[in-house]
Scaffold this motif. Sequence first.
Motif, short mmCIF file in Angstrom:
data_model
loop_
_atom_site.label_atom_id
_atom_site.label_comp_id
_atom_site.label_asym_id
_atom_site.label_seq_id
_atom_site.Cartn_x
_atom_site.Cartn_y
_atom_site.Cartn_z
N ALA A 8 0.82 -1.21 0.00
CA ALA A 8 0.00 0.00 0.00
C ALA A 8 0.86 1.26 0.00
O ALA A 8 0.31 2.37 -0.02
CB ALA A 8 -0.92 -0.01 1.21
N ARG A 9 2.18 1.11 0.06
CA ARG A 9 3.11 2.23 0.09
C ARG A 9 2.72 3.21 1.19
O ARG A 9 2.42 4.37 0.94
CB ARG A 9 3.19 2.92 -1.27
CG ARG A 9 3.68 2.02 -2.38
CD ARG A 9 3.81 2.75 -3.69
NE ARG A 9 4.83 3.80 -3.62
CZ ARG A 9 6.15 3.58 -3.65
NH1 ARG A 9 6.60 2.33 -3.73
NH2 ARG A 9 7.00 4.57 -3.59
N ARG A 10 2.70 2.70 2.41
CA ARG A 10 2.32 3.55 3.52
C ARG A 10 3.10 3.13 4.77
O ARG A 10 3.60 2.02 4.88
CB ARG A 10 0.83 3.45 3.80
CG ARG A 10 0.37 2.04 4.15
CD ARG A 10 -1.11 1.98 4.47
NE ARG A 10 -1.50 0.63 4.81
CZ ARG A 10 -2.62 0.32 5.44
NH1 ARG A 10 -3.45 1.28 5.82
NH2 ARG A 10 -2.91 -0.93 5.71
N VAL A 11 3.17 4.05 5.70
CA VAL A 11 3.73 3.80 7.02
C VAL A 11 2.69 4.22 8.04
O VAL A 11 2.18 5.34 7.99
CB VAL A 11 5.04 4.58 7.25
CG1 VAL A 11 5.51 4.45 8.70
CG2 VAL A 11 6.13 4.11 6.30
N ILE A 12 2.34 3.31 8.94
CA ILE A 12 1.37 3.60 9.99
C ILE A 12 2.15 3.86 11.28
O ILE A 12 2.90 3.02 11.74
CB ILE A 12 0.38 2.44 10.18
CG1 ILE A 12 -0.36 2.17 8.87
CG2 ILE A 12 -0.60 2.75 11.30
CD1 ILE A 12 -1.26 0.96 8.90
N MET A 13 1.94 5.04 11.85
CA MET A 13 2.68 5.43 13.05
C MET A 13 1.79 5.35 14.29
O MET A 13 0.59 5.62 14.22
CB MET A 13 3.21 6.86 12.90
CG MET A 13 4.21 7.03 11.78
SD MET A 13 4.98 8.67 11.84
CE MET A 13 3.56 9.72 11.53
N ASN A 14 2.43 4.99 15.41
CA ASN A 14 1.68 4.95 16.67
C ASN A 14 2.43 5.61 17.82
O ASN A 14 2.02 5.53 18.97
CB ASN A 14 1.34 3.50 17.04
CG ASN A 14 2.58 2.66 17.30
OD1 ASN A 14 3.69 3.19 17.46
ND2 ASN A 14 2.41 1.35 17.35
N GLY A 15 3.57 6.25 17.53
CA GLY A 15 4.33 6.94 18.56
C GLY A 15 5.32 6.08 19.31
O GLY A 15 6.05 6.58 20.16
N GLY A 16 5.36 4.76 18.99
CA GLY A 16 6.19 3.89 19.80
C GLY A 16 7.25 3.08 19.10
O GLY A 16 8.27 2.77 19.71
N ASP A 17 7.05 2.69 17.84
CA ASP A 17 8.03 1.79 17.23
C ASP A 17 8.36 2.17 15.79
O ASP A 17 8.55 1.33 14.93
CB ASP A 17 7.56 0.33 17.30
CG ASP A 17 6.15 0.14 16.78
OD1 ASP A 17 5.62 1.08 16.17
OD2 ASP A 17 5.59 -0.94 16.98
N LEU A 18 8.44 3.46 15.55
CA LEU A 18 8.92 3.95 14.26
C LEU A 18 10.39 3.56 14.10
O LEU A 18 11.17 3.65 15.04
CB LEU A 18 8.77 5.47 14.23
CG LEU A 18 9.09 6.19 12.92
CD1 LEU A 18 8.12 5.77 11.82
CD2 LEU A 18 9.04 7.70 13.14
N THR A 19 10.76 3.12 12.91
CA THR A 19 12.15 2.72 12.66
C THR A 19 12.89 3.80 11.88
O THR A 19 12.28 4.63 11.18
CB THR A 19 12.23 1.41 11.86
OG1 THR A 19 11.76 1.63 10.53
CG2 THR A 19 11.40 0.31 12.52
N ILE A 20 14.20 3.75 11.99
CA ILE A 20 15.03 4.68 11.22
C ILE A 20 14.81 4.47 9.73
O ILE A 20 14.73 5.43 8.95
CB ILE A 20 16.51 4.49 11.60
CG1 ILE A 20 16.75 5.02 13.02
CG2 ILE A 20 17.43 5.21 10.61
CD1 ILE A 20 18.12 4.73 13.57
N GLU A 21 14.66 3.22 9.33
CA GLU A 21 14.46 2.93 7.91
C GLU A 21 13.15 3.53 7.40
O GLU A 21 13.06 4.02 6.27
CB GLU A 21 14.49 1.42 7.67
CG GLU A 21 15.88 0.83 7.71
CD GLU A 21 16.52 0.91 9.09
OE1 GLU A 21 17.72 1.29 9.17
OE2 GLU A 21 15.84 0.64 10.11
N GLN A 22 12.10 3.50 8.23
CA GLN A 22 10.83 4.11 7.83
C GLN A 22 10.98 5.62 7.70
O GLN A 22 10.43 6.23 6.76
CB GLN A 22 9.74 3.77 8.85
CG GLN A 22 9.28 2.32 8.77
CD GLN A 22 8.35 1.95 9.92
OE1 GLN A 22 8.47 2.47 11.02
NE2 GLN A 22 7.42 1.05 9.66
#
Length: 650
Positions: A8-22
């Motif tokens: 889906a070419r998307r990143v879902i954020m929740n404030g806790g486990d975002l990665t450097i690669e994302q």
Amino acid sequence: MAADNRAARRVIMNGGDLTIEQVVTVARDPRIRVECDPEAMARVQRAFELVEAVVADYSAALAEPEAEQPAQDYGITTGFGEFKAIPVAPEDLHQLQVNLLLSHATGVGESPDEAAMANYYSAEIVRATQMLRVNTFLRGNSGVSPELVDVLTAMLNRGVIPLVPLRGSVGSSGDLAPLAHLFGVLLGNGSFYEVVEPADLTAAAPAIRPAGDLAAVLGRPVDADRLIGPKTGLALTNGAAVSAAMLALAVHDAELLADAADAAVALTLEAICGSARAFDPAIHEARPHPAQIASAANIRALIRGSRQIDGSGEVQDVYSVRCAPQVHGASRQAIRYGRDVARIEINASTDNPLLFPDLAAPWDRAFEANRPPAGKVSRAAFSAGNFHGQPVALAADFLGIAVAELADVAERRTQMLLDSHHNRNLPPNLVALPGLNCGLMIAQYAAASLVSENKVLGHPASVDSIPTSANTEDHVSMANIAGRKALRMLANAQAVVAIELMTAAQAIDWRVGMAIPPLTGPEAGHQGSRSWREVWDAHRGVRGEFAAAAANGGLGAVPRQLGAGTAAVYGMLRAVIRPLVDDRPLDADIRSAWRLVRDGRISALIHGLVAAGPDVAAVGASGTSGTSDTFGASGTSGTDKDFDFEGKAL
């Protein structure tokens, strides 16, 4: 859990486990969409309601004629910095936050020419910063409205890049000036441009639009009266978010650089027919620094199967080759430290004060009786110092030093390859007709210049501090300066390693393509009693042979003499850079090699080689590939391909 849904070419954020690669992927590809997790948005709503309750209680208390002075909440019901003890009238609380954004937009660029894009942060840094700020708000400690989070997400997805001047932050209370410029467009102040495709990120002259066009671009209202709530200005500007964004981008690229540096060592080792003994696993297990072990494993994987290695018969090579795993490994370990800091920082609550809607009572409740009546504080807002950029500053400084060392040692290998007294019988400056041609001489000058510039930039910004806000803010981090320096040093180091890669490829063309034995000592380059004319005629003859071999595809057999990995790297270089027969401008060649260092293909190749064995080891400072899901290898080893260099007559 945050998910990177590639389909889906998307990143879902929740404030806790975002990665450097994302972060890197979104920063560099405007086509990727960002979404906010519904549970995280519920946390945002609870914190926003708590701030509204604080303001309601404050207003009600002041409305009572005989009421005691109400409890204060820094920056919500009071002024900022030096004015922290000055209460603000309830009817002025909205303007208080607006004024914060207005007054803090004091950034400085490279020149007074407003139109010069060099004055402003790059689009990828702005996008990374926007993403980190939204992720911080999703933790539910900032007190902003869900509507504001929606608008900021829409700005990111629409590719809105506000013009943010480079200078003006001391890294505490966060990156105040840059963030005020970034989010000042919500008030109709400043300018922005749009990026839609990755190519737009580096546009030399983007179409600049006034901030008043923001609502039209987003296709939705941008109402400052609704968006700027009782704590919004503080939440938007507190926190070293720009510095953290720079660190995250730098960590990612530094890991790719470390892999490219290992590849450069391997190519250089092939060119000098160097000794493999220095990379024996037993040596590195005897001094078991994990990153040193990984670097040695990378080099072994690259040269596996080579017919050149150990061809010189020398007991040992120069330090810059023999000690490469030790030097590169130390830099990798420093980069790993930067990754650890960045990973925490991009998932942290970094503004001030913080809200904890689900916390029963603050820890300092036990001391409440000690407070004088005029010094009461609310139990809702926690004023502290998570905005301080010290962790980011130290990590960025250390990372800058680490990449500078990768450049230092790469420049020494480049010089060795060009020096006919040390390159084991290769032509001086790796060119025929020396004297008439300069060859790669000035490429080494460029590398030396970049290395020396890094020495100047290497002074750590984090050891400095200068008081601000009438000594209320008496120790600051200079994280923003550290981050900008780290990126500059990284770019310099990438170019230096690129120069070594193209130099090593040229050296391999001579060594293998022209079958030059790796002689050392008095035998190397011996001219005997030949006259200058005989020497010149001999040079002309060699030049003709080399030119013919390059033009007719005769150098295409070179990869078959190299290791599987070095052959593939050589192939990548020769696909974009022709062998140097006669002098030509080299700036385009350096840029081509530089792109290979930065784009991740060399790194992906190494990860694949090491994973295939027989030397199984963790590759990269992070212990994982980190880039394999973003960058794919070329899919071929390059060992059986003939390279005709586009058939150009040389």
